[in-house]
Design an enzyme around this catalytic site. Structure first.
Site, short mmCIF file in Angstrom:
data_model
loop_
_atom_site.label_atom_id
_atom_site.label_comp_id
_atom_site.label_asym_id
_atom_site.label_seq_id
_atom_site.Cartn_x
_atom_site.Cartn_y
_atom_site.Cartn_z
CB SER A 132 -0.78 0.02 1.14
OG SER A 132 -1.62 1.21 1.35
CE1 TYR A 171 -4.09 -2.21 5.24
CE2 TYR A 171 -3.54 0.09 4.76
CZ TYR A 171 -3.91 -1.22 4.41
OH TYR A 171 -3.94 -1.31 2.78
#
Length: 249
Positions: free
Chosen positions: A132, A145
């Site tokens: 990501s 995350y």
């Protein structure tokens, strides 16, 4: 073109589902792995597997049974992942443990199992990790995350160095803001943390992207498809941004 066997985790929704569809459309056989599949596969080229990747001790034996049933995949795509919205000062330890268990430890275990399988027969292979842009930047409310995706990029680089002599290529794809069920939930939960509506978060998201739109899962799947192709034969250890210009490093 030679038909390949591709394994995609998190294949029932979002980016994983788009990857399954992209490879199947190209004529490949695809093993789609998820906790559950909402619909029966309509393509004879897609095999649906139900497995909980957080059962880390079972991954090696599960991979062995998978290879016995389908053969050894040419490419694995580690797409399964979760997020939770919480400010760092409020985030409990069990939240971090759950995120790292799936986003990092499962990726490492699955990569290790398939790398050993390829090494065992002297076969080349490819590992593509869905990281990501959160693996390169920090974002409020996403501490666990963000940390997990930084870890995925670090794991990608290390595996690439170690496995390069065996022609096993390891790369990561770093999506930006993608319209998936997980992102929609993040807008609701993140908005609640900040006193904003999901629509206000969406508008904020779009305002940060130079191309003026958020991504569709297919935008990411196209880059994954490239990473799995012969056109990427001289690439390993890379973390490729698919962010509409939002992240440029």
């Amino acid at each position: 073109m030679t038909q390949r066997l591709i394994l995609v985790t998190g294949g029932a929704s979002g980016i994983g589902k788009a990857c399954v569809e992209r490879f199947a459309a190209d004529g490949d056989h695809v093993i789609s792995v998820d906790l559950q599949h909402e619909t029966t596969s309509v393509s004879p080229q897609v095999f649906q597997e139900v497995f909980d990747l957080t059962q880390l001790d079972e991954i090696v034996s599960w991979v062995s049974s998978l290879v016995e049933r389908y053969g050894l995949p040419d490419v694995i795509v580690n797409s399964a992942g979760i997020s939770r919205m919480n400010f760092l000062i409020d985030s409990p330890v069990d939240e971090w443990e759950a995120i790292f268990k799936l986003n990092v430890f499962a990726v490492a275990q699955l990569s290790r199992a398939f790398a050993n399988a390829w090494l065992g027969i002297g076969s080349p292979g490819r590992i593509i990790n869905i990281a990501s842009q959160a693996g390169k930047n920090g974002y409020r409310g996403l501490g666990a995350y963000v940390a997990s995706k930084h870890a995925v990029i670090g794991l990608t680089k290390t595996a690439a160095v170690e496995l390069a002599p065996h022609n096993i290529l390891v790369n990561a794809v770093c999506p930006g803001i993608v319209e998936t069920p997980m992102k929609h939930r993040e807008r609701i939960d993140g908005g609640a943390l900040r006193g904003l509506t999901a629509d206000e978060i969406l508008a904020e998201d779009i305002s940060q992207v130079p191309l003026g739109r958020t991504a569709q899962p297919s935008d990411v799947a196209n880059v994954v498809h490239f990473q799995a192709s012969q056109a990427a034969d001289y690439m390993t250890g890379q973390a490729i941004n698919v962010t509409g210009g939002m992240t440029m490093h």
